[in-house]
Design an enzyme around this catalytic site. Structure first.
Site, short mmCIF file in Angstrom:
data_model
loop_
_atom_site.label_atom_id
_atom_site.label_comp_id
_atom_site.label_asym_id
_atom_site.label_seq_id
_atom_site.Cartn_x
_atom_site.Cartn_y
_atom_site.Cartn_z
N ASP A 299 98.82 -55.30 106.14
CA ASP A 299 98.29 -56.12 107.21
C ASP A 299 97.09 -55.42 107.83
OD1 ASP A 299 99.80 -58.36 107.29
OD2 ASP A 299 101.26 -57.60 108.73
N ASP B 188 105.23 -58.50 109.49
CA ASP B 188 105.83 -58.37 110.82
C ASP B 188 106.54 -59.63 111.28
OD1 ASP B 188 103.66 -59.97 111.21
OD2 ASP B 188 102.71 -58.75 112.75
N ASP C 146 107.04 -63.74 106.96
CA ASP C 146 106.68 -62.74 105.96
C ASP C 146 107.89 -62.36 105.11
OD1 ASP C 146 104.00 -62.49 106.65
OD2 ASP C 146 104.44 -61.03 108.23
#
Length: 997
Positions: A382, A642, A646
């Site tokens: 990310d 997170d 996901d």
């Protein structure tokens, strides 16, 4: 969290709305669900003093219209008021409804202990124990109790060590997870306090504000500009506005405003909990390490099986051995050849490794992920919060000014036009830029403030400047909106300049925030001003973390390619990539669907994905697709995430990593949970996992070599000399070996600079070479003692009854000599397998060296004093002990030369063949294949379960695998059903006489 104010790309300035279309716009109004006339709030049509609702009543709209039941009736149903519950009542309800968390399944400790004895390697030992106690009866001899007790002891010791270490690792994980327990603000007995959300109960009054996670399902009793993000639960992409009486669900996030509500449902009865029960089943698929264990175990079992069959035919059919004598020889192969400690050693190594990784704030929830992390070739990370700080910052070096004000003045005026409390991300960023937040109101008197809203897309403050007594007004917001307000200095030249600046910002991934200023004549703060003047343009960005660039360099040095996967805009991704040295070969997520453009340098999408430095504008399903394709290309892939959405990608990745601040759903799907922000923790974990991998690989070579050494050696001795080694002494060798080898879990090793992989052909090749060499060392010693009197002639040593040579091939002292020789050099082999160069160049851990010395001391004492008639051995003289030690030392040193010779010949040939296969595959498909990582489970492999799935169960708070889609009216109905059901339970268990109507 980003504000719509600043989510702009190049050229996205919006023109002012022309007045003509305005009436047309008013016609296009949409009604929200649940706001028609017929859906006005209603009261329950039952006697609220006699609350005994049954299931059929809940769906009978004649009695209770659950979709629109008013909050007052909710209070009556829950027997509470807006002062909250008393502590006594809360305690009672906690016993009644249980804790506000999803209970994780606890594994039975005894079954966990027994599970160490449930795999094919252990089965062979258990079969050997049965042979010793049951099949060895006969020829007027009692059962072989000594061997039976020894085998069972060995099994129990192995299980006990593994159980202890895993339990310790599990407790470490639990402690870290408990430290992440969420808090909730609750009113008890009229006083607000902060408690752990796990002790919330129905009827509690709770409060939450922007950024908070809603701790339990509730109905709102107060609502100030509240917006709730429930995408993790319902799949709704945009935050939903909530008003008085609306329901909010546990696990959703407050994106704006603040609210109070009454808890209507907790724990597994919440919407989140019910969904988790539906889709959060534990997926206990066979992992990579179990597959490796299965293959190594199969290798050992095949070798043993071949020689057991050979002994059966040779000893019984050829030598006409008696039943019991042949059985003892077979027991030697079964007991000595099985690397019984292998599952335990590897589990202990991983468990100790998990505790070591916890020091780097990485919680391992699937312990075999450590082994897979060592082999990871690509890390998809990310951007926000992992590569960057996730704190918007004003880039002071790029501030543009258009009037008489300096850059610092523009920042201060923008801070005036920002909230100082209950801030959104932009306000927080701007106020933070002036350092001391009190300066945002210093020297001015606030007269009027208009907060940001999605329609106006700006904020505005009207204030009295105390030093001059003048009324002034400042506004900040989206560039296109602000410039249309600027009547005082808007010119063609200014607009062109502004557009160029915004374009530059957009190309660099910086978000633009315009600031304008006007003075108000008179004393009426609602009066018209003298016209806004554009005074500045602020660039807002999410800066990289200080350690991120170095961390990425470290990862690349370890052979791990880092790819950025972000939901942010492409320009922002490229700018971040440039600042971090990642590169700017970034692509929008749509290429995953459309593929490379015609005429591009990529032949197919796979080539494009491998080349990319990152992807922008991705959704969770894109993450899943990226991981899936990288795995199909033979890469082991780690993915960070997170959010609950996901979870599929985290589950699919070889190593799913939930970053700091991740939702419970992401944590449950991940293999590693980080409790500190940033990428450095991941790189520490990769380096640590490679150390752990090296320990496991060293042990695997050692274990396979010892199997070859024991099985081949004692088979040849039986065939050549009719030598019957006592099974009990093999047990002693195995026991001392296991005790020493356990210390490998803390051995000092060097991590590799490239991703690790289990090349079993190499491991087996080394094992065969070492095993045959050690076999030769023993056979040579026995042959000299049996065929010659050389040792007597040179050193004056004798055997049983003074014999100068072993004319009796089963001389009890010869048995002891062979025992000592095998015990010493077999254990010493570990110092060769653990080193890459000469064994003395890489210092072992103190624990390993001390354990080796202790084991050899015990072996030497047994050799000197072990007169055990039951197992046909007899103590030997100090001279023989010295001879065996010197013999082993002489044979030990060439082991390093064998290692180097293997590297230069067979291992080199195996690697060249592998590289040639990869090159051929690349030439054929255009995409390099690094290794295959099939995870297809089989019954055989699953028997080598890592037995630490309890770690995942202990760490899992909620098992969310997919989102649950429900219509808004269904959600509203669900919340009312919850309230009614909770009320029904309370009515059946009243704390006082029936509640008043």
């Amino acid at each position: 969290m980003s504000d719509p104010v600043v989510e702009k790309e190049a050229g996205s300035t919006e023109p002012a709305q022309a007045p003509a279309p305005e009436p047309e716009k008013k016609k296009r109004e949409y009604k929200d669900f649940g706001h028609d006339e017929e859906d006005k709030p209603s009261h329950a049509k039952v006697d609220m003093s006699q609350i005994q609702l049954k299931a059929e009543d809940l769906y009978d709209k004649e009695k209770v219209d659950l979709e629109t039941i008013v909050v007052d009736d909710v209070f009556k149903l829950l027997q509470c008021d807006d002062n909250g519950l008393t502590d006594e009542e809360a305690t009672r309800r906690l016993e009644l409804f249980g804790p506000n968390k999803l209970e994780s399944e606890e594994q039975n400790a005894f079954l966990q202990f027994l599970s160490f004895m449930w795999n094919p390697l252990s089965w062979v030992m258990e079969a050997a124990a049965l042979v010793a106690i049951a099949l060895s009866n006969g020829e007027h001899r009692p059962p072989d109790w000594e061997d039976f007790v020894g085998i069972v002891t060995l099994l129990i010791i192995n299980s006990a060590i593994g159980f202890y270490e895993e339990r310790n690792a599990g407790n470490a994980v639990k402690a870290l997870m408990d430290s992440l327990a969420p808090k909730a603000k609750v009113k008890r007995a009229g006083q607000w306090r902060e408690i752990e959300s796990s002790i919330l109960v129905p009827g509690d009054m709770i409060s939450f504000k922007i950024g908070d996670i809603v701790p339990a399902d509730c109905r709102l009793t107060e609502s100030i500009n509240v917006s709730i993000d429930q995408a993790a639960l319902t799949g709704e992409s945009l935050p939903q506005g909530k008003k008085l009486g609306d329901q909010c669900f546990s696990g959703s996030t407050c994106k704006q405003g603040e609210a109070e509500g009454v808890v209507i449902s907790t724990g597994p009865n919440t919407f989140f909990g019910r969904a988790a029960n539906l889709v959060g089943q534990d997926d206990d698929t066979t992992g990579h390490l179990q597959k490796i264990l299965a293959q190594i175990g199969s290798f050992c079992l095949v070798v043993i099986g071949i020689f057991v069959l050979a002994e059966i035919f040779c000893l019984y059919a050829g030598f006409r051995y008696s039943y019991r004598r042949g059985l003892d020889n077979i027991l030697v192969l079964l007991i000595g050849g099985i690397p019984i400690a292998m599952p335990t050693v590897l589990s202990v190594t991983l468990a100790v490794g998990a505790q070591q990784l916890a020091k780097y704030k990485a919680i391992v929830t699937r312990i075999t992920a450590i082994e897979e992390l060592a082999a990871v070739t690509i890390l998809c990370s990310d951007k926000t919060g992992t590569l960057t700080t996730n704190k918007l910052t004003i880039d002071r070096s790029t501030i543009r000014t258009y009037g008489p004000f300096s850059g610092e003045d523009v920042v201060l005026l923008a801070a005036y036009a920002s909230r100082t409390e209950n801030q959104d991300a932009i306000d927080q960023c701007v106020v933070g830029a002036i350092g001391d937040a009190s300066r945002a109101r210093a020297g001015i008197k606030l007269l009027d403030f208009k907060p940001f809203n999605p329609v106006d897309k700006r904020t505005e403050i009207t204030y009295l400047e105390e030093s001059s007594g003048k009324l002034k007004r400042v506004t900040k917001g989206m560039t296109g909106i602000i410039i249309e307000l600027c009547t005082r200095n808007k010119t063609e030249e200014l607009e062109n300049r502004l557009e160029a600046d915004v374009e530059e910002f957009a190309q660099r991934g910086l978000r633009a925030l315009a600031v304008a200023y006007e003075e108000v004549d008179g004393t009426d703060h609602e009066g018209e001003g003298n016209g806004f003047e554009l005074i500045g343009l602020l660039a807002i960005f999410d800066p990289p973390r200080e350690d991120t660039k170095q961390t990425i360099d470290d990862a690349m040095a370890l052979g791990v390619k880092v790819k950025m996967v972000t939901g942010d805009q492409l320009a922002i991704a490229k700018e971040t990539g440039r600042r971090l040295g990642l590169g700017d070969h970034m692509y929008p997520a749509k290429v995953l669907k459309d593929g490379p453009e015609p005429g591009s340098r990529f032949r197919n999408l796979d080539e494009m994905i491998l080349d990319a430095d990152g992807f922008a504008g991705v959704f969770p399903e894109h993450k899943y697709e990226i991981v899936k394709r990288l795995q199909a290309l033979g890469h082991l892939c780690a993915m960070t995430g997170d959010g609950a959405n996901d979870a599929p990608a985290l589950s699919r990745a070889n190593v799913g990593i939930a970053v700091e601040g991740a939702t419970d759903a992401a944590r449950s799907a991940a293999d590693i949970v980080l409790t500190e922000p940033g990428l450095s923790t991941i790189v520490h974990a990769i380096r640590g996992s490679r150390i752990i991998f090296q320990r496991m690989r060293n042990y695997a070579i050692y274990a396979c070599a010892v199997t070859i050494r024991i099985v081949v050696c004692f088979s040849i001795l039986a065939f050549a000399f009719k030598f019957d080694f006592p099974p009990f002494m093999v047990l002693i060798i195995a026991l001392l070996n296991d005790g020493t080898i356990m210390t490998l879990s803390v051995d000092r090793v060097l991590p590799s600079n490239e991703p690790d992989s289990w090349d079993l052909a190499e491991i087996f090749a080394y094992a065969v070479a070492y095993g045959l060499y050690l076999t030769l060392s023993t056979i040579a010693l026995v042959a000299i003692i049996i065929r010659t009197t050389w040792f007597h002639d040179k050193f004056g040593v004798t055997l049983h009854n003074g014999a100068t040579q072993a004319l009796d091939h089963n001389d009890p002292q010869l048995h002891m000599i062979v025992y000592l020789q095998v015990a010493i050099i077999s254990q010493a082999l570990i110092f060769v397998t653990r080193s890459h160069g000469f064994f003395f160049m890489e210092r072992p851990s103190v624990a390993l060296f001390a354990a080796f010395c202790l084991a050899q001391l015990v072996s030497s004492i047994i050799a000197a004093y072990g007169n055990w008639g039951f197992t046909n051995i007899q103590a030997i003289s100090g001279g023989w002990i010295g001879i065996v030690w010197v013999w082993d030392i002489v044979w030990f040193f060439p082991l390093d030369l064998i290692k180097f010779a293997m590297k230069a010949t067979i291992i080199k040939s195996l690697r060249n063949r592998h590289n040639a296969a990869v090159a051929a595959q690349t030439a054929h498909s255009g995409v390099p294949i690094t290794r295959t990582t099939s995870r297809a489970a089989s019954i055989h492999e699953s028997l080598y379960s890592n037995r630490v799935s309890f770690l995942r169960r202990a760490a899992r708070k909620v098992g969310f695998g997919q989102k649950i889609l429900m219509k808004p009216e269904e959600l509203q109905r669900f919340s009312s059903i919850q309230a009614a059901r909770t009320g029904s339970v309370l009515a059946r268990h009243p704390s006082r006489p029936t509640a008043p109507a």
